[in-house]
Write a protein that holds these residues in place. Structure first.
Motif, PDB file in Angstrom:
ATOM      1  N   THR A   5      18.068  12.534 -20.825  1.00  0.00           N
ATOM      2  CA  THR A   5      17.316  13.425 -19.942  1.00  0.00           C
ATOM      3  C   THR A   5      15.981  12.802 -19.588  1.00  0.00           C
ATOM      4  OG1 THR A   5      18.351  15.401 -20.868  1.00  0.00           O
ATOM      5  CG2 THR A   5      16.253  15.710 -19.703  1.00  0.00           C
ATOM      6  N   LEU A   6      15.325  12.219 -20.563  1.00  0.00           N
ATOM      7  CA  LEU A   6      14.036  11.579 -20.324  1.00  0.00           C
ATOM      8  C   LEU A   6      14.169  10.388 -19.387  1.00  0.00           C
ATOM      9  CD1 LEU A   6      11.038  11.420 -20.915  1.00  0.00           C
ATOM     10  CD2 LEU A   6      11.569  10.118 -22.984  1.00  0.00           C
ATOM     11  N   THR A   7      15.224   9.606 -19.552  1.00  0.00           N
ATOM     12  CA  THR A   7      15.402   8.426 -18.714  1.00  0.00           C
ATOM     13  C   THR A   7      15.617   8.811 -17.254  1.00  0.00           C
ATOM     14  OG1 THR A   7      16.357   6.196 -18.864  1.00  0.00           O
ATOM     15  CG2 THR A   7      17.914   8.026 -18.695  1.00  0.00           C
ATOM     16  N   TYR A   8      16.058  10.048 -17.007  1.00  0.00           N
ATOM     17  CA  TYR A   8      16.284  10.498 -15.636  1.00  0.00           C
ATOM     18  C   TYR A   8      14.982  10.582 -14.840  1.00  0.00           C
ATOM     19  CZ  TYR A   8      18.575  12.909 -11.779  1.00  0.00           C
ATOM     20  OH  TYR A   8      19.072  13.234 -10.536  1.00  0.00           O
ATOM     21  N   PHE A   9      13.841  10.653 -15.528  1.00  0.00           N
ATOM     22  CA  PHE A   9      12.556  10.653 -14.841  1.00  0.00           C
ATOM     23  C   PHE A   9      12.274   9.313 -14.165  1.00  0.00           C
ATOM     24  CE2 PHE A   9      11.902  14.437 -17.341  1.00  0.00           C
ATOM     25  CZ  PHE A   9      11.015  15.200 -16.593  1.00  0.00           C
ATOM     26  N   GLY A  10      13.139   8.326 -14.401  1.00  0.00           N
ATOM     27  CA  GLY A  10      13.015   7.048 -13.715  1.00  0.00           C
ATOM     28  C   GLY A  10      14.192   6.742 -12.814  1.00  0.00           C
ATOM     29  N   ASP A  11      15.080   7.716 -12.615  1.00  0.00           N
ATOM     30  CA  ASP A  11      16.272   7.499 -11.794  1.00  0.00           C
ATOM     31  C   ASP A  11      15.937   7.616 -10.312  1.00  0.00           C
ATOM     32  OD1 ASP A  11      18.987   8.429 -10.437  1.00  0.00           O
ATOM     33  OD2 ASP A  11      19.498   7.517 -12.356  1.00  0.00           O
ATOM     34  N   SER A  12      16.522   6.727  -9.510  1.00  0.00           N
ATOM     35  CA  SER A  12      16.251   6.727  -8.068  1.00  0.00           C
ATOM     36  C   SER A  12      16.646   8.039  -7.399  1.00  0.00           C
ATOM     37  CB  SER A  12      16.994   5.566  -7.395  1.00  0.00           C
ATOM     38  OG  SER A  12      16.502   4.328  -7.844  1.00  0.00           O
ATOM     39  N   MET A  13      17.652   8.710  -7.947  1.00  0.00           N
ATOM     40  CA  MET A  13      18.081   9.988  -7.371  1.00  0.00           C
ATOM     41  C   MET A  13      16.956  11.015  -7.436  1.00  0.00           C
ATOM     42  SD  MET A  13      20.616  11.492  -5.864  1.00  0.00           S
ATOM     43  CE  MET A  13      22.088  10.553  -6.272  1.00  0.00           C
ATOM     44  N   LEU A  14      16.078  10.882  -8.424  1.00  0.00           N
ATOM     45  CA  LEU A  14      14.928  11.765  -8.556  1.00  0.00           C
ATOM     46  C   LEU A  14      13.694  11.186  -7.861  1.00  0.00           C
ATOM     47  CD1 LEU A  14      13.396  14.190  -9.862  1.00  0.00           C
ATOM     48  CD2 LEU A  14      13.085  12.751 -11.883  1.00  0.00           C
ATOM     49  N   LEU A  15      13.470   9.882  -8.010  1.00  0.00           N
ATOM     50  CA  LEU A  15      12.222   9.288  -7.559  1.00  0.00           C
ATOM     51  C   LEU A  15      12.126   9.112  -6.046  1.00  0.00           C
ATOM     52  CD1 LEU A  15      11.514   6.572 -10.273  1.00  0.00           C
ATOM     53  CD2 LEU A  15      10.777   8.949 -10.182  1.00  0.00           C
ATOM     54  N   ILE A  16      13.215   8.744  -5.395  1.00  0.00           N
ATOM     55  CA  ILE A  16      13.139   8.525  -3.948  1.00  0.00           C
ATOM     56  C   ILE A  16      12.805   9.815  -3.198  1.00  0.00           C
ATOM     57  CG2 ILE A  16      14.465   7.881  -1.894  1.00  0.00           C
ATOM     58  CD1 ILE A  16      15.804   5.709  -3.573  1.00  0.00           C
ATOM     59  N   PRO A  17      13.487  10.954  -3.470  1.00  0.00           N
ATOM     60  CA  PRO A  17      13.065  12.203  -2.810  1.00  0.00           C
ATOM     61  C   PRO A  17      11.638  12.594  -3.154  1.00  0.00           C
ATOM     62  CG  PRO A  17      15.255  12.441  -3.746  1.00  0.00           C
ATOM     63  CD  PRO A  17      14.702  11.153  -4.276  1.00  0.00           C
ATOM     64  N   THR A  18      11.212  12.344  -4.402  1.00  0.00           N
ATOM     65  CA  THR A  18       9.841  12.676  -4.793  1.00  0.00           C
ATOM     66  C   THR A  18       8.847  11.795  -4.056  1.00  0.00           C
ATOM     67  OG1 THR A  18      10.667  13.285  -6.993  1.00  0.00           O
ATOM     68  CG2 THR A  18       8.287  12.997  -6.748  1.00  0.00           C
ATOM     69  N   ALA A  19       9.187  10.524  -3.863  1.00  0.00           N
ATOM     70  CA  ALA A  19       8.316   9.619  -3.105  1.00  0.00           C
ATOM     71  C   ALA A  19       8.182  10.089  -1.659  1.00  0.00           C
ATOM     72  CB  ALA A  19       8.879   8.200  -3.149  1.00  0.00           C
ATOM     73  N   VAL A  20       9.276  10.599  -1.098  1.00  0.00           N
ATOM     74  CA  VAL A  20       9.234  11.126   0.273  1.00  0.00           C
ATOM     75  C   VAL A  20       8.340  12.366   0.331  1.00  0.00           C
ATOM     76  CG1 VAL A  20      10.615  12.196   2.102  1.00  0.00           C
ATOM     77  CG2 VAL A  20      11.484  10.184   0.894  1.00  0.00           C
ATOM     78  N   ILE A  21       8.431  13.221  -0.681  1.00  0.00           N
ATOM     79  CA  ILE A  21       7.576  14.409  -0.739  1.00  0.00           C
ATOM     80  C   ILE A  21       6.114  14.006  -0.773  1.00  0.00           C
ATOM     81  CG2 ILE A  21       6.873  16.339  -2.221  1.00  0.00           C
ATOM     82  CD1 ILE A  21       9.833  16.609  -3.019  1.00  0.00           C
ATOM     83  N   ILE A  22       5.772  12.987  -1.578  1.00  0.00           N
ATOM     84  CA  ILE A  22       4.399  12.498  -1.631  1.00  0.00           C
ATOM     85  C   ILE A  22       3.959  12.017  -0.248  1.00  0.00           C
ATOM     86  CG2 ILE A  22       2.903  10.673  -2.558  1.00  0.00           C
ATOM     87  CD1 ILE A  22       4.501  10.839  -5.156  1.00  0.00           C
ATOM     88  N   ALA A  23       4.826  11.271   0.432  1.00  0.00           N
ATOM     89  CA  ALA A  23       4.494  10.754   1.760  1.00  0.00           C
ATOM     90  C   ALA A  23       4.275  11.875   2.774  1.00  0.00           C
ATOM     91  CB  ALA A  23       5.603   9.813   2.245  1.00  0.00           C
ATOM     92  N   LEU A  24       5.001  12.972   2.614  1.00  0.00           N
ATOM     93  CA  LEU A  24       4.849  14.107   3.529  1.00  0.00           C
ATOM     94  C   LEU A  24       3.583  14.908   3.236  1.00  0.00           C
ATOM     95  CD1 LEU A  24       8.542  15.386   3.662  1.00  0.00           C
ATOM     96  CD2 LEU A  24       7.313  14.136   5.443  1.00  0.00           C
ATOM     97  N   ILE A  25       3.200  14.959   1.965  1.00  0.00           N
ATOM     98  CA  ILE A  25       2.031  15.736   1.566  1.00  0.00           C
ATOM     99  C   ILE A  25       0.721  15.011   1.870  1.00  0.00           C
ATOM    100  CG2 ILE A  25       0.791  16.655  -0.449  1.00  0.00           C
ATOM    101  CD1 ILE A  25       3.468  17.381  -1.671  1.00  0.00           C
ATOM    102  N   LEU A  26       0.709  13.695   1.713  1.00  0.00           N
ATOM    103  CA  LEU A  26      -0.533  12.932   1.826  1.00  0.00           C
ATOM    104  C   LEU A  26      -1.280  13.133   3.149  1.00  0.00           C
ATOM    105  CD1 LEU A  26       0.336   9.578   0.011  1.00  0.00           C
ATOM    106  CD2 LEU A  26      -1.452  11.230  -0.610  1.00  0.00           C
TER     107      LEU A  26
END
Length: 204
Positions: A5-26
């Motif tokens: 579960t912890l390793t999932y915090f580095g999975d692309s399935m989680l990180l790429i959408p989160t990176a897009v959210i950051i780009a939209l918020i900035l």
């Protein structure tokens, strides 16, 4: 502790959408119009360098048997690039001490992700260490470039919305197939029937 579960915090399935959210918020929360471009450069560069390191090994066998290195740990590198920035962003108008604590958590999460990769035997120590070094270098460079940037505050509902997609993905637990794609891609461009493996690295 559930290491997978912890390793999932580095999975692309989680990180790429989160990176897009950051780009939209900035653009909405930052007074510096270049901030979003710096972010896209940092995250994109992390993904590019991780992918190149893996392609060099998977397709051409370029690695190090001495250091048991077959490419940067993507989970380590990408999480170390993203989480310090995510926590910096949402804590933009918090009191200084609380904000410092939030950013520290952003640096702690990737360290735990990297350790989880060792516990589940997904990577060697050299791959995790270099992945973390790469990610922390990029996220720290981004944060240093934004030291004069003013951020608008987040209300608690806005913070909840910002973390909604990551939390849903975390609950779903579906993993990205990035490694499998890179294996096929590397073998194809190198003209191999199958990609190199770690066992090949230690073969005389």
């Amino acid at each position: 502790m559930h290491w997978r579960t912890l390793t999932y915090f580095g999975d692309s399935m989680l990180l790429i959408p989160t990176a897009v959210i950051i780009a939209l918020i900035l653009p909405w929360k930052s007074d510096n119009r270049r901030t979003v471009w710096y972010w896209l450069l940092a995250f994109g560069l992390a993904g590019l360098l991780v992918s190149l390191s893996k392609i060099l090994f998977l397709g051409f066998g370029i690695g190090s048997a001495r250091f048991n290195f077959t490419g940067f740990s993507g989970h380590s590198a990408m999480s170390a690039t993203l989480w310090p920035v995510m926590l910096w962003l949402v804590s933009g108008r918090w009191p200084p001490l609380l904000r410092l604590g939030a950013i520290a958590v952003g640096y702690l999460i990737p360290l735990m992700v990297g350790f989880s990769r060792l516990v589940i035997h997904a990577h060697s120590a050299s791959e995790v260490a270099t992945g973390l070094l790469l990610g922390f270098t990029l996220s720290s460079a981004f944060l240093l470039s934004q030291r004069r940037t003013a951020l608008k505050g987040f209300s608690w509902p806005q913070i909840g919305v910002a973390f909604l997609v990551p939390l849903l993905l975390l609950g779903h637990g579906r993993k990205a197939t990035t490694q499998q794609f890179l294996e096929r891609f590397s073998a194809d461009i190198a003209g191999l029937e199958k990609p190199f493996t770690r066992a090949d690295l230690f073969r005389p």
